[in-house]
Design a protein around this motif. Sequence first.
Motif, PDB file in Angstrom:
ATOM      1  N   VAL A   1       0.835  -0.963   0.637  1.00 55.93           N
ATOM      2  CA  VAL A   1      -0.037  -0.573   0.258  1.00 55.93           C
ATOM      3  C   VAL A   1       0.985   1.037  -0.244  1.00 55.93           C
ATOM      4  O   VAL A   1       1.896   1.273   0.903  1.00 55.93           O
ATOM      5  CB  VAL A   1      -1.548   0.003   0.943  1.00 55.93           C
ATOM      6  CG1 VAL A   1      -1.823   0.947   1.314  1.00 55.93           C
ATOM      7  CG2 VAL A   1      -1.570  -1.330   1.125  1.00 55.93           C
ATOM      8  N   VAL A   2       0.707   2.205  -0.995  1.00 53.78           N
ATOM      9  CA  VAL A   2       1.643   3.966  -0.433  1.00 53.78           C
ATOM     10  C   VAL A   2       0.163   4.182  -1.054  1.00 53.78           C
ATOM     11  O   VAL A   2      -1.005   4.674  -1.425  1.00 53.78           O
ATOM     12  CB  VAL A   2       2.108   3.658  -2.446  1.00 53.78           C
ATOM     13  CG1 VAL A   2       2.910   4.821  -2.461  1.00 53.78           C
ATOM     14  CG2 VAL A   2       2.752   2.152  -2.197  1.00 53.78           C
ATOM     15  N   ARG A   3       0.594   5.395  -0.191  1.00 56.86           N
ATOM     16  CA  ARG A   3      -0.047   6.971   0.627  1.00 56.86           C
ATOM     17  C   ARG A   3       0.309   7.623   1.088  1.00 56.86           C
ATOM     18  O   ARG A   3       1.799   7.604   0.985  1.00 56.86           O
ATOM     19  CB  ARG A   3      -1.003   6.085   1.171  1.00 56.86           C
ATOM     20  CG  ARG A   3      -1.275   5.526   2.554  1.00 56.86           C
ATOM     21  CD  ARG A   3      -2.322   5.504   3.372  1.00 56.86           C
ATOM     22  NE  ARG A   3      -1.739   4.656   4.568  1.00 56.86           N
ATOM     23  CZ  ARG A   3      -1.198   6.005   6.169  1.00 56.86           C
ATOM     24  NH1 ARG A   3      -1.792   6.938   5.954  1.00 56.86           N
ATOM     25  NH2 ARG A   3      -0.724   5.291   6.976  1.00 56.86           N
ATOM     26  N   ARG A   4       0.030   9.153   0.678  1.00 56.49           N
ATOM     27  CA  ARG A   4       0.862  10.191   1.606  1.00 56.49           C
ATOM     28  C   ARG A   4       0.192  10.854   2.955  1.00 56.49           C
ATOM     29  O   ARG A   4      -1.255  10.715   2.755  1.00 56.49           O
ATOM     30  CB  ARG A   4       0.213  11.428   0.394  1.00 56.49           C
ATOM     31  CG  ARG A   4       1.115  12.525   0.828  1.00 56.49           C
ATOM     32  CD  ARG A   4       0.545  13.690   0.116  1.00 56.49           C
ATOM     33  NE  ARG A   4       1.127  13.879  -1.424  1.00 56.49           N
ATOM     34  CZ  ARG A   4       2.560  14.179  -1.448  1.00 56.49           C
ATOM     35  NH1 ARG A   4       3.091  14.869  -0.243  1.00 56.49           N
ATOM     36  NH2 ARG A   4       3.437  14.381  -2.888  1.00 56.49           N
ATOM     37  N   GLU A   5       0.996  10.883   3.607  1.00 55.91           N
ATOM     38  CA  GLU A   5       0.615  10.995   4.676  1.00 55.91           C
ATOM     39  C   GLU A   5       1.233  12.526   4.978  1.00 55.91           C
ATOM     40  O   GLU A   5       2.421  13.033   5.302  1.00 55.91           O
ATOM     41  CB  GLU A   5       1.050  10.580   6.158  1.00 55.91           C
ATOM     42  CG  GLU A   5      -0.257  10.321   7.097  1.00 55.91           C
ATOM     43  CD  GLU A   5       0.340   9.066   8.381  1.00 55.91           C
ATOM     44  OE1 GLU A   5       0.101   8.435   8.025  1.00 55.91           O
ATOM     45  OE2 GLU A   5       1.409  10.093   9.459  1.00 55.91           O
ATOM     46  N   ASN A   6       0.601  13.565   4.720  1.00 60.34           N
ATOM     47  CA  ASN A   6       1.213  15.199   5.039  1.00 60.34           C
ATOM     48  C   ASN A   6       3.030  15.218   3.434  1.00 60.34           C
ATOM     49  O   ASN A   6       2.607  14.825   2.599  1.00 60.34           O
ATOM     50  CB  ASN A   6       2.049  15.643   6.172  1.00 60.34           C
ATOM     51  CG  ASN A   6       0.392  15.781   7.399  1.00 60.34           C
ATOM     52  OD1 ASN A   6      -0.279  15.921   6.982  1.00 60.34           O
ATOM     53  ND2 ASN A   6       0.645  14.935   8.650  1.00 60.34           N
ATOM     54  N   ASP A   7       3.633  15.325   4.449  1.00 54.54           N
ATOM     55  CA  ASP A   7       5.107  15.353   4.015  1.00 54.54           C
ATOM     56  C   ASP A   7       6.125  14.538   3.254  1.00 54.54           C
ATOM     57  O   ASP A   7       6.718  14.736   3.019  1.00 54.54           O
ATOM     58  CB  ASP A   7       6.048  16.573   3.624  1.00 54.54           C
ATOM     59  CG  ASP A   7       5.973  16.444   5.562  1.00 54.54           C
ATOM     60  OD1 ASP A   7       5.367  15.859   5.920  1.00 54.54           O
ATOM     61  OD2 ASP A   7       7.124  17.093   5.682  1.00 54.54           O
ATOM     62  N   ALA A   8       4.853  12.982   3.879  1.00 51.86           N
ATOM     63  CA  ALA A   8       6.163  11.918   3.374  1.00 51.86           C
ATOM     64  C   ALA A   8       4.830  11.195   2.621  1.00 51.86           C
ATOM     65  O   ALA A   8       3.268  10.652   2.179  1.00 51.86           O
ATOM     66  CB  ALA A   8       5.674  11.191   5.294  1.00 51.86           C
ATOM     67  N   LEU A   9       5.761   9.878   2.346  1.00 53.35           N
ATOM     68  CA  LEU A   9       5.392   8.965   1.870  1.00 53.35           C
ATOM     69  C   LEU A   9       4.908   7.757   2.556  1.00 53.35           C
ATOM     70  O   LEU A   9       6.153   7.357   3.163  1.00 53.35           O
ATOM     71  CB  LEU A   9       5.943   8.264   0.055  1.00 53.35           C
ATOM     72  CG  LEU A   9       6.202   7.184  -0.309  1.00 53.35           C
ATOM     73  CD1 LEU A   9       6.682   7.237  -1.715  1.00 53.35           C
ATOM     74  CD2 LEU A   9       6.278   5.905  -0.081  1.00 53.35           C
ATOM     75  N   MET A  10       3.717   7.320   2.647  1.00 50.73           N
ATOM     76  CA  MET A  10       3.940   6.155   3.993  1.00 50.73           C
ATOM     77  C   MET A  10       4.072   4.330   2.834  1.00 50.73           C
ATOM     78  O   MET A  10       3.044   4.182   1.653  1.00 50.73           O
ATOM     79  CB  MET A  10       2.896   6.510   3.982  1.00 50.73           C
ATOM     80  CG  MET A  10       2.777   7.323   5.398  1.00 50.73           C
ATOM     81  SD  MET A  10       3.599   7.225   6.453  1.00 50.73           S
ATOM     82  CE  MET A  10       3.889   6.164   7.649  1.00 50.73           C
ATOM     83  N   LEU A  11       5.022   3.744   2.920  1.00 48.20           N
ATOM     84  CA  LEU A  11       4.559   2.289   2.162  1.00 48.20           C
ATOM     85  C   LEU A  11       4.200   1.203   3.648  1.00 48.20           C
ATOM     86  O   LEU A  11       5.225   1.485   4.452  1.00 48.20           O
ATOM     87  CB  LEU A  11       6.029   2.418   1.782  1.00 48.20           C
ATOM     88  CG  LEU A  11       6.829   0.982   1.044  1.00 48.20           C
ATOM     89  CD1 LEU A  11       5.342   0.420  -0.156  1.00 48.20           C
ATOM     90  CD2 LEU A  11       8.150   0.521   0.636  1.00 48.20           C
ATOM     91  N   SER A  12       3.559  -0.022   2.498  1.00 43.70           N
ATOM     92  CA  SER A  12       3.023  -0.643   3.859  1.00 43.70           C
ATOM     93  C   SER A  12       2.889  -1.464   2.974  1.00 43.70           C
ATOM     94  O   SER A  12       2.904  -1.804   1.421  1.00 43.70           O
ATOM     95  CB  SER A  12       1.544  -0.833   4.499  1.00 43.70           C
ATOM     96  OG  SER A  12       1.779   0.421   4.921  1.00 43.70           O
ATOM     97  N   ILE A  13       4.024  -2.751   3.501  1.00 43.94           N
ATOM     98  CA  ILE A  13       4.398  -4.169   2.600  1.00 43.94           C
ATOM     99  C   ILE A  13       4.533  -5.429   3.967  1.00 43.94           C
ATOM    100  O   ILE A  13       4.205  -5.815   4.624  1.00 43.94           O
ATOM    101  CB  ILE A  13       5.785  -3.919   2.430  1.00 43.94           C
ATOM    102  CG1 ILE A  13       6.543  -2.849   1.295  1.00 43.94           C
ATOM    103  CG2 ILE A  13       6.165  -5.772   1.704  1.00 43.94           C
ATOM    104  CD1 ILE A  13       7.849  -3.067   1.453  1.00 43.94           C
TER     105      ILE A  13
END
Lengths: 211, 221
Positions: free
Chosen positions: A157-169
């Motif tokens: 899963v890739v999503r944005r949280e403010n000024d960060a890329l959040m990557l969940s594997i």
Amino acid sequence: MMVSGFGHPNGGVMDESVAGMCRRKHQDQWLRRRLLQRQLHDGAALRISALTLRLGLLQHHAAPTEHALQDYIGELQDELHAVLEELRDVAAKIYPPLLDEAGLGPALRELAAELRVPVAIVTCDDRFGPAAEGAAYFAVMRCFAARPAEPKPAKVVVRRENDALMLSIVGVGAAHAELVDDEAKPLGGTVEVEPETPLGASTIIARIPCE
Amino acid sequence: MRVALAEDGALFREGLLMLLRAAGHQVVCSAAGGDELVALLATAPADVAILDIRMPPEPDGGLITAERLRAAHPDLGLLFLSHYAESHYLMRILEIGTESIGYRLKEKVGSVEVLTDTLNRIGNGEIVIEPVLAKRLVERTRGDKKDVVSALSDREQEVLRLMAEGRSNNGIAGQLYITPKAVEKHVANIFVKLGLHTDTAAHHRRVLAVLTYLRSQRNES
């Protein structure tokens, strides 16, 4: 569990300006990689493609009775296709063109198809800049490459949280967190692991500062 | 055939111009970008427009240009040329249109025969898909589908690959040196084995059904 953060290997907290400089240096490296990939595409690759057209013209002008020559020109064209395939392979390792042009969603789906990994990929249309996208892509690629031969279905899963890329594997095994950390840390990112529970597989979560 | 051409790489554009002329096609206009081509085509009718995917307007001007051209000239065939054969772009191209449309690698149209065959098929309303990509799609099937595809006979796998290239029954017959009747039989068998129920007479629907089958995967979001 916190695997890494802004901590300095020697234990002390890095001076913020030093950390910032280090991060910028690594961001520049991603930009250089993207530039090299584009240079391959616009330069050598285009020249070789144009060469196949000139060979085609030569073939057209050669006498139809010259079968050996006709075949030989065809073989040269096939050889140039093989050269271009090798250049594409190199370009993908430097900075995948599809990642550059279309972002993480299409690039990760193509990667999963290529490596035959059964994985659900959930992304948004957001772009995160070449550094964060490059780091996230190669982190996932290294996790996929390190998986067992008959892997269980995974999820990215890739999503944005403010000024960060959040990557969940999800579901590749917590042991691979280090691979993700190698890519995330130089850009000032952090990696956490949620261990496996009866309710679900272990999850590696990376937070990578982005554009 | 009357051909319009847009490609920002001068070397490749000039090479293609020469090959097109050698093949007996009439190049009605050539441009270094999409906007320029759209303007030129307003006054110079063509049968097929050849478009580089990665050209101005950036980043993928070929696709944007194609959408505009499809709206302005619905009968104009579209041939996309690219340095990359990616299923991502194939799907975007098929969203623009499923008739008179093609996608090929730049270095794979370098002979008069192939170039003319590609243009003729597009002119006849067919979908033309780069064989390198069609082959990859067939080979990359996974899980249950991999088992189904590998259970096809060698000949059926060849026919499946040619269907994924967008070839018609007559086209497949010509490639494999068998009769169209024999192709029909193979196609019917393949559709039964893959569990596809579609009107195989409609060319573009058949290609889409095959591509969707090869591309879809369990778990895909």
